[in-house]
Every structure is written in C-alpha cells, then in structure tokens.
Motif scaffolding. Structure first.
Motif, PDB file in Angstrom:
ATOM      1  N   ALA A 310      45.474  78.559  78.189  1.00 43.00           N
ATOM      2  CA  ALA A 310      45.299  79.533  77.104  1.00 43.00           C
ATOM      3  C   ALA A 310      45.390  78.848  75.746  1.00 43.00           C
ATOM      4  O   ALA A 310      44.608  79.136  74.835  1.00 43.00           O
ATOM      5  CB  ALA A 310      46.343  80.643  77.228  1.00 43.00           C
ATOM      6  N   ARG A 311      46.339  77.937  75.604  1.00 39.40           N
ATOM      7  CA  ARG A 311      46.466  77.220  74.329  1.00 39.40           C
ATOM      8  C   ARG A 311      45.213  76.401  74.029  1.00 39.40           C
ATOM      9  O   ARG A 311      44.761  76.320  72.880  1.00 39.40           O
ATOM     10  CB  ARG A 311      47.708  76.323  74.355  1.00 39.40           C
ATOM     11  CG  ARG A 311      49.012  77.065  74.092  1.00 39.40           C
ATOM     12  CD  ARG A 311      50.162  76.104  73.884  1.00 39.40           C
ATOM     13  NE  ARG A 311      50.548  75.453  75.137  1.00 39.40           N
ATOM     14  CZ  ARG A 311      51.500  75.885  75.958  1.00 39.40           C
ATOM     15  NH1 ARG A 311      52.163  76.996  75.650  1.00 39.40           N
ATOM     16  NH2 ARG A 311      51.802  75.234  77.056  1.00 39.40           N
ATOM     17  N   SER A 312      44.636  75.799  75.069  1.00 36.93           N
ATOM     18  CA  SER A 312      43.434  74.986  74.845  1.00 36.93           C
ATOM     19  C   SER A 312      42.260  75.835  74.391  1.00 36.93           C
ATOM     20  O   SER A 312      41.337  75.330  73.745  1.00 36.93           O
ATOM     21  CB  SER A 312      43.070  74.219  76.122  1.00 36.93           C
ATOM     22  OG  SER A 312      42.539  75.084  77.116  1.00 36.93           O
ATOM     23  N   ALA A 313      42.274  77.130  74.730  1.00 31.92           N
ATOM     24  CA  ALA A 313      41.201  78.041  74.325  1.00 31.92           C
ATOM     25  C   ALA A 313      41.523  78.770  73.029  1.00 31.92           C
ATOM     26  O   ALA A 313      40.669  79.476  72.486  1.00 31.92           O
ATOM     27  CB  ALA A 313      40.946  79.065  75.425  1.00 31.92           C
ATOM     28  N   GLY A 314      42.758  78.611  72.535  1.00 30.34           N
ATOM     29  CA  GLY A 314      43.172  79.369  71.360  1.00 30.34           C
ATOM     30  C   GLY A 314      43.397  80.828  71.676  1.00 30.34           C
ATOM     31  O   GLY A 314      43.378  81.682  70.783  1.00 30.34           O
ATOM     32  N   SER A 315      43.625  81.128  72.958  1.00 35.69           N
ATOM     33  CA  SER A 315      43.766  82.506  73.405  1.00 35.69           C
ATOM     34  C   SER A 315      45.179  82.723  73.943  1.00 35.69           C
ATOM     35  O   SER A 315      46.080  81.905  73.716  1.00 35.69           O
ATOM     36  CB  SER A 315      42.716  82.774  74.500  1.00 35.69           C
ATOM     37  OG  SER A 315      42.764  84.115  74.930  1.00 35.69           O
ATOM     38  N   THR A 316      45.369  83.827  74.616  1.00 37.31           N
ATOM     39  CA  THR A 316      46.589  84.043  75.389  1.00 37.31           C
ATOM     40  C   THR A 316      46.196  84.275  76.836  1.00 37.31           C
ATOM     41  O   THR A 316      45.061  84.665  77.135  1.00 37.31           O
ATOM     42  CB  THR A 316      47.384  85.270  74.892  1.00 37.31           C
ATOM     43  OG1 THR A 316      46.519  86.420  74.896  1.00 37.31           O
ATOM     44  CG2 THR A 316      47.925  85.044  73.500  1.00 37.31           C
ATOM     45  N   SER A 317      47.146  84.031  77.724  1.00 36.72           N
ATOM     46  CA  SER A 317      46.852  84.226  79.135  1.00 36.72           C
ATOM     47  C   SER A 317      46.939  85.709  79.490  1.00 36.72           C
ATOM     48  O   SER A 317      47.430  86.531  78.723  1.00 36.72           O
ATOM     49  CB  SER A 317      47.826  83.430  80.005  1.00 36.72           C
ATOM     50  OG  SER A 317      47.399  83.411  81.352  1.00 36.72           O
ATOM     51  N   THR A 318      46.425  86.021  80.648  1.00 37.38           N
ATOM     52  CA  THR A 318      46.565  87.366  81.210  1.00 37.38           C
ATOM     53  C   THR A 318      47.351  87.238  82.503  1.00 37.38           C
ATOM     54  O   THR A 318      47.251  86.238  83.198  1.00 37.38           O
ATOM     55  CB  THR A 318      45.192  87.986  81.521  1.00 37.38           C
ATOM     56  OG1 THR A 318      44.543  87.185  82.516  1.00 37.38           O
ATOM     57  CG2 THR A 318      44.314  88.047  80.281  1.00 37.38           C
ATOM     58  N   TRP A 319      48.111  88.261  82.830  1.00 34.90           N
ATOM     59  CA  TRP A 319      48.950  88.220  84.029  1.00 34.90           C
ATOM     60  C   TRP A 319      48.686  89.467  84.849  1.00 34.90           C
ATOM     61  O   TRP A 319      48.710  90.584  84.327  1.00 34.90           O
ATOM     62  CB  TRP A 319      50.426  88.110  83.636  1.00 34.90           C
ATOM     63  CG  TRP A 319      50.680  86.983  82.690  1.00 34.90           C
ATOM     64  CD1 TRP A 319      50.918  87.063  81.351  1.00 34.90           C
ATOM     65  CD2 TRP A 319      50.688  85.584  82.996  1.00 34.90           C
ATOM     66  NE1 TRP A 319      51.089  85.816  80.803  1.00 34.90           N
ATOM     67  CE2 TRP A 319      50.947  84.882  81.789  1.00 34.90           C
ATOM     68  CE3 TRP A 319      50.504  84.849  84.174  1.00 34.90           C
ATOM     69  CZ2 TRP A 319      51.029  83.490  81.733  1.00 34.90           C
ATOM     70  CZ3 TRP A 319      50.585  83.463  84.114  1.00 34.90           C
ATOM     71  CH2 TRP A 319      50.851  82.795  82.916  1.00 34.90           C
ATOM     72  N   VAL A 320      48.428  89.277  86.118  1.00 32.17           N
ATOM     73  CA  VAL A 320      47.984  90.357  87.003  1.00 32.17           C
ATOM     74  C   VAL A 320      48.657  90.202  88.358  1.00 32.17           C
ATOM     75  O   VAL A 320      48.725  89.090  88.894  1.00 32.17           O
ATOM     76  CB  VAL A 320      46.450  90.302  87.218  1.00 32.17           C
ATOM     77  CG1 VAL A 320      45.980  91.482  88.047  1.00 32.17           C
ATOM     78  CG2 VAL A 320      45.711  90.225  85.896  1.00 32.17           C
TER      79      VAL A 320
END
Length: 546
Positions: A310-320
């Motif tokens: 997520a950090r490498s994409a500049g995003s946040t992760s999702t958890w499911v």
C-alpha cells in the motif's frame, strides 16, 4: 440518528465499508427478493453498527445468471429491486445519515440480453455491432481450449463457425476493450452514477478487461503452469489495462471530492499496487487475510507485506474476511486447517463437522485484529451477527452458475448469500413482511438465534461486539502507522498512534494482558470489564496511559 463519519477527499483511506448484497439484505415489498426500499428502511441498523460507507453489489437489470453480475443495462435499476427514483431516495437517506455509497461496476462483460449484444448477434459476422464484443471464427471447435471461471469452455458457438468469448458464464459475453464505443460507454456509466451522488466504485474483475488474441495463444495447460510472461497474458492482468484506469481517474477527479475506486484485482501481490496507484483506481482489494489460516505467523506476514504494498502505491490497504464469493469466515475458522471447502459444502457441512463455538471465537478475534489495522475494512452483511455458512442448501434451490457449469461437483456461493434474519420469528425472519413470499433462498430454522432482534437483546452477542468495536475504533483512530511489539509465542501485538495496542492470542491458553486499560475484548463483555488475562483465541484492545 447520525454521528461523526469519515469525510473529505480521503474519507476512504481508513473507512469501514459494509457490503450489501441487495437481493438478500431486506425485502420491503414481500416478493421474496431484497430491494432498494428494504435497504433504505434498514439504514438505522447500519448507523447503529457504526460503519462509514455501504458497498452495494449489482442492482442492475439482470436475468440473474450470475447473481446480478450479468448486466442488461449498466445505467438502470432492476425493476425487481426498485427504480431510479428509489435509488435516489436511498442515496439521499444514506447521505443524510452520514454514510457514503460505493456501487459495483461490472466492466469486463455485459449480459447476453444487453441491447448491444443482441444487435451483435442479429447483425452477423463482420458487422460493426460485433466489433464491440470478442467474436472469433473457428470451424474446428472453440478457438482455444481455455476454461471459464464457472467451468466449461470460454467460447460459446453462435453458428457458422463463429464463437464469442466469455470468461464467466455464457450469459456474460466479454466486451472488446479495444473498441472506442466500449470505452466511451463505460465512462458515461461512471458519470451517470457519480452525478446521482455515488461516492465511489468497486470495479469487478478489474484485471481482465483488455485482451490480445492475435496469437499464438497459450493453451489452458500453459496458463495453469504460469509460463505466460507477466503483463502480456492474452486476457489476464495485462499492462495495457491501466490505460483504461488512467482514463477513469480523469473522470473521477472531475468531481469534488474526487470519486474513489477499489479494484477487485486477483493478481500476484507485487502487481497489485499498479491498480491502487493515485493515477489509477486508488485502492485495490487485498484478500490475503481471507485466505490465511487462523495462524499468528500468517496474519503478521500478511499485514507486513500488504502495508508495504500500500505504501508503494501511495494508498492504504483493504482488509477482508468475508464477502459474497466466499464461505463465511465463522465457518472457515470452525473447520480443521486444510479442509477442502468444496468437499465440505458437497457433504452439506457434515464432513467434517464444524466446531461452531471455536469458529465464532476465532472470527471475533480476527475481526478485532482486522479493525485495528491501518487501512479500510470491508465487512460483509451478516458477519456482524456471526452468521455461519448455510452449507446444507439442496441442489434444487441453488442459483450459482458454478453448480450447473461444474455438473454438480462444486456447490458454489449460495450458502453465504442466504437472506438475513432480522427477527427471531416469522416466515422469513423479518427479511420480508409477514404476509410476503418466502425468501428467494431458504433460511434454516437456526437463523432465529442469529437474528438482529435476538442479538440486540444480548449484551454479549456478536452484534454487540461489532457495535462496540466500531464505536471504539472511531474514538481511537489516528494516523496510518503500525508497529509490531514483542509478544509471547502464538500472540501478535501491535501498536497504533496514540498508544492504541491490539493483542491477538492465537493459542488456546490464556496469556498475560498488555499493560494499559482494556477498552475492547472479542470474548465475553466487549468492554473488557473485569478481564485479568488474554483468553485463548481472542483479541483485546488496550489504551496505554499518556
């Protein structure tokens, strides 16, 4: 009833999103099928639960060859589910309650009832109408030996040696994404829903869309062996699919705030960040916790890897942990490690017998672990009740195309799509009105003890735990950092900004509590009052002093 919810352009980065499978959530008109009016009536439940947003699975006109993912018209509402006016009323009610709305977009295929596909069949070979789909001529059988996701070949004959491609069911012909009409029409669809107030989009099978069938094409055996170079696969996770999403991002960014999107991209983990980039969709589903055993090493490794991605994409992760395509996690955790879920469902849940108490204990512990992680959490309707899988549905009622296409060797996903129980009595446990038709999938008698009505009266229920966890999460939520702390063997402990500590005991024996005030427990009283140690297969949240 409203409260502080995630807001601003980045509302999605740490949001709790609740998935509604509309045909099985709530039935307002009594026809046995869930509808938009039913969703609107149940918004107070979502507010009391404490979620930030609703993800609405397909509600478009459909013959239901694949649970609504065979779409006849991407810019309308199935009349069995409601009307555009009712959709608008639902959006207004959700927003008034402080909730965002994310809708499913199905861009890989249409249904075989879509006007463009009907026109393609009527126009015949070589026509402009057929260019919008993937047609190929082959006089000696299917153009390739590829197997569709639901079983059987990926090619369907239409006569005179012509075939069309469908990666799923024959009722779901694949679009030709090289065609400008297809690209323009989908952008029109995105604007149509965004203009009606939709806050974001979940992109179904985002890794398929673009295709290159110029050949030579790999065989099914070569595909399964993984010998096709990454990015150049004829239909899966091609590099050029990101041209589509860069174009979509320009559409999303024309709105204030920009519309968010999350990709369902079932790809190797190292290729996931491209879907989640700021120039693309912005976020991508991470199903790794859903696929992990209830194991401390696996859980920690999944978190570390996905936070890095997520950090490498500049995003946040999702958890499911659960969704409309998977056996509910309460049941998965109730089975011995390594159990074949396909075989278990075929045995009607008898081989092996599920340890329901263990499954629920682990499910609540895993949920508390998940909700403490940085990133967004996606919950599936009914998990807040601790609903197990309905494993013993008879073949005669099954609706999943997998059951038919696999010739009865794979039961499919209907067991997690059985309509919700809202009350402990009545012909459909409150899913529909008392004088309504039975629910479209039969609900077992034991649903009564999982009904919202029953759990609201029990301070130790799973519903009470979810409500407490989501309320406490909102109070504690700060930055997006996480630090793993030293812990006993079989225990995973991490700290979030502000001294919020999460400790999960994956063993069956109690261990000492971390220092600080217990503010949430997955076992017993959700408040953790009186807790002196961390029980086996449970999670606590602790607030450190200062």
């Amino acid at each position: 009833m409203t409260g502080p919810r995630a807001s601003g352009a980045d509302w999605w980065r740490q949001a709790v999103v609740y998935q509604v499978y509309p045909r099985s959530f709530a039935d307002a008109n009594g026809d046995g099928l869930g509808d938009l009016a039913g969703i609107t009536r149940r918004i107070p439940h979502l507010v009391d639960l404490g979620v930030d947003a609703v993800w609405l699975s397909p509600f478009y006109p459909s013959a239901l060859a694949d649970g609504g993912y065979d779409v006849d018209d991407h810019r309308d509402v199935d009349p069995k589910i409601g009307t555009l006016a009712e959709f608008d009323a639902m959006v207004e009610a959700l927003h008034a309650a402080g909730l965002k709305l994310v809708v499913d977009i199905v861009p890989n295929h249409s249904s075989d009832r879509h006007p463009w596909f009907r026109a393609a069949l009527a126009a015949g070979p070589g026509s402009p109408e057929r260019e919008r789909y993937v047609f190929r001529h082959s006089a000696d059988g299917p153009p390739t030996d590829w197997t569709a996701s639901f079983g059987g070949p990926t090619w369907e004959p239409v006569g005179d040696g012509w075939w069309y491609l469908h990666m799923f069911a024959p009722e779901q012909p694949d679009w030709n994404w090289d065609h400008p009409d297809v690209r323009e029409d989908h952008e029109r669809t995105l604007r149509f829903w965004a203009d009606r107030g939709v806050d974001g989009f979940r992109i179904d099978v985002a890794h398929y869309l673009t295709k290159d069938l110029t050949g030579p094409l790999p065989t099914q055996a070569e595909i399964e062996a993984g010998t096709v170079p990454e990015g150049t696969h004829p239909f899966n996770d091609r590099d050029d699919v990101h041209e589509v999403y860069r174009s979509w991002r320009k559409v999303f960014d024309q709105y204030d705030p920009p519309r968010m999107a999350v990709a369902e991209a079932v790809v190797p983990t190292h290729r996931r960040p491209r879907y989640a980039s700021a120039e693309g969709l912005g976020q991508a589903f991470n199903f790794d916790l859903l696929e992990a055993d209830f194991d401390p090493g696996q859980f920690r490794a999944v978190v570390e890897q996905n936070l890095d991605l997520a950090r490498s994409a500049g995003s946040t992760s999702t958890w499911v942990l659960s969704n409309h395509d998977q056996v509910r996690h309460t049941s998965r955790y109730a089975l011995p490690t390594g159990t074949s879920l396909t075989a278990w469902l075929l045995s009607d849940g008898t081989e092996p017998r599920a340890d329901e108490a263990c499954g629920l204990r682990r499910a609540r512990a895993a949920t508390a672990f998940l909700l403490a992680l940085p990133g967004s959490a996606y919950l599936y309707q009914g998990e807040e009740l601790g609903l197990p899988e309905v494993a013993d549905l008879p073949g005669v009622v099954l609706q999943d195309p997998t059951w038919i296409r696999s010739l009865g060797t794979t039961k499919g996903r209907d067991g997690c799509r059985v309509p919700l129980p809202w009350s402990a009595s009545g012909p459909s446990f409150g899913f529909g009105p008392e004088d309504g038709r039975p629910a479209h999938l039969p609900q077992p008698p034991w649903f009564a003890r999982y009904a919202v009505e029953a759990e609201e009266a029990d301070a130790g229920s799973t519903l009470a735990f979810y409500r407490a966890a989501l309320a406490r999460r909102r109070e504690l939520l700060g930055g997006e950092d996480l630090e793993f702390l030293d812990s006993p063997e079989g225990v995973v402990v991490f700290e979030r900004p502000g001294g919020w500590v999460c400790a999960t005991n994956f063993t069956t024996s109690a261990v000492p509590l971390p220092s600080g005030e217990v503010v949430l427990s997955s076992s017993g009283d959700p408040s953790g009052v009186g807790l002196t140690e961390l029980p086996g297969e449970s999670t606590v949240w602790v607030q450190r002093a200062g």
